[in-house]
Design a protein around this motif. Structure first.
Motif, PDB file in Angstrom:
ATOM      1  N   UNK A  88       0.787  -1.231   0.000  1.00 15.98           N
ATOM      2  CA  UNK A  88       0.000   0.000   0.000  1.00 15.98           C
ATOM      3  C   UNK A  88       0.826   1.291   0.000  1.00 15.98           C
ATOM      4  N   UNK A  89       2.009   1.258   0.604  1.00 12.97           N
ATOM      5  CA  UNK A  89       2.831   2.481   0.695  1.00 12.97           C
ATOM      6  C   UNK A  89       4.267   2.172   0.295  1.00 12.97           C
ATOM      7  N   UNK A  90       4.519   2.003  -0.998  1.00 15.44           N
ATOM      8  CA  UNK A  90       5.872   1.636  -1.427  1.00 15.44           C
ATOM      9  C   UNK A  90       6.882   2.741  -1.153  1.00 15.44           C
ATOM     10  N   UNK A  91       8.086   2.327  -0.800  1.00 18.83           N
ATOM     11  CA  UNK A  91       9.205   3.257  -0.651  1.00 18.83           C
ATOM     12  C   UNK A  91       9.972   3.221  -1.966  1.00 18.83           C
ATOM     13  N   UNK A  92       9.729   4.193  -2.814  1.00 19.65           N
ATOM     14  CA  UNK A  92      10.332   4.215  -4.143  1.00 19.65           C
ATOM     15  C   UNK A  92      11.810   4.580  -4.115  1.00 19.65           C
ATOM     16  N   UNK A  93      12.284   5.076  -2.988  1.00 19.42           N
ATOM     17  CA  UNK A  93      13.695   5.458  -2.869  1.00 19.42           C
ATOM     18  C   UNK A  93      14.591   4.254  -2.588  1.00 19.42           C
ATOM     19  N   UNK A  94      13.999   3.154  -2.118  1.00 17.90           N
ATOM     20  CA  UNK A  94      14.787   1.972  -1.767  1.00 17.90           C
ATOM     21  C   UNK A  94      14.280   0.785  -2.591  1.00 17.90           C
ATOM     22  N   UNK A  95      14.790   0.649  -3.830  1.00 19.32           N
ATOM     23  CA  UNK A  95      14.285  -0.369  -4.733  1.00 19.32           C
ATOM     24  C   UNK A  95      14.481  -1.778  -4.177  1.00 19.32           C
ATOM     25  N   UNK A  96      15.625  -2.057  -3.561  1.00 21.06           N
ATOM     26  CA  UNK A  96      15.876  -3.408  -3.037  1.00 21.06           C
ATOM     27  C   UNK A  96      14.801  -3.824  -2.041  1.00 21.06           C
ATOM     28  N   UNK A  97      14.494  -2.928  -1.125  1.00 19.86           N
ATOM     29  CA  UNK A  97      13.469  -3.205  -0.112  1.00 19.86           C
ATOM     30  C   UNK A  97      12.092  -3.327  -0.771  1.00 19.86           C
ATOM     31  N   UNK A  98      11.785  -2.437  -1.692  1.00 20.13           N
ATOM     32  CA  UNK A  98      10.510  -2.468  -2.392  1.00 20.13           C
ATOM     33  C   UNK A  98      10.343  -3.799  -3.123  1.00 20.13           C
TER      34      UNK A  98
END
Length: 161
Positions: free
Chosen positions: A130-140
């Motif tokens: 629901x709330x992707x962190x677009x700054x951290x692709x690996x985590x996303x």
């Protein structure tokens, strides 16, 4: 379309594109989906066939996944980036409208099919992230793969009943 004529909507459309931010953001988000598709191909190599990235209108960017079980039942998954909500979803789709309706009825009452109206393009749609962190692709990427793996296993158990 809205009740306004197309000509009256053009000024707002041009204004939206004027800064270039919408184009840059859209291209970056599509690139993320393309990278996810590549990751899915590698991570789920022996479990799913992964199709190329497709673009809906301006509202969704997605790719399909299918394995023998889904193919035999004329079903497939789609990993969907919903641009309006800026989040990732998992859709279960049927090859035809009849397949979708039949499976929607079969799954009605499950945790994924709770409404009285079937979605327009799918059997059901689940928010994966629901709330992707677009700054951290690996985590996303890891969060989407983990959510997909978990939810897809639940879906298979339900379909097998």
């Amino acid at each position: 379309m809205s009740e306004k004529g197309l000509n009256s909507l053009i000024p707002a459309y041009k204004k939206t594109f004027a800064s270039g931010e919408i184009q840059k953001t859209y291209q970056s988000l599509v690139s993320i989906v393309q990278n996810l598709r590549t990751d899915f191909s590698k991570i789920f190599e022996n479990q799913y066939t992964v199709a190329n990235v497709l673009h809906g209108y301006i509202d969704v960017t997605y790719f399909y996944l299918q394995n023998d079980y889904l193919k035999d039942r004329k079903l497939k998954f789609a990993i969907v980036f919903n641009h309006q909500q800026a989040h990732f979803e998992l859709w279960l789709l049927g090859q035809t409208k009849n397949v979708q309706v039949s499976n929607w009825k079969k799954l009605k009452g499950s945790k994924w099919v709770t409404g009285e109206v079937m979605p327009k393009y799918s059997i059901f749609e689940i928010v994966l992230l629901p709330s992707p962190d677009f700054e951290n692709y690996k985590k996303l990427s890891k969060n989407i793969h983990t959510a997909f793996d978990s939810v897809s296993k639940e879906i298979f158990k339900t379909l097998e009943k």
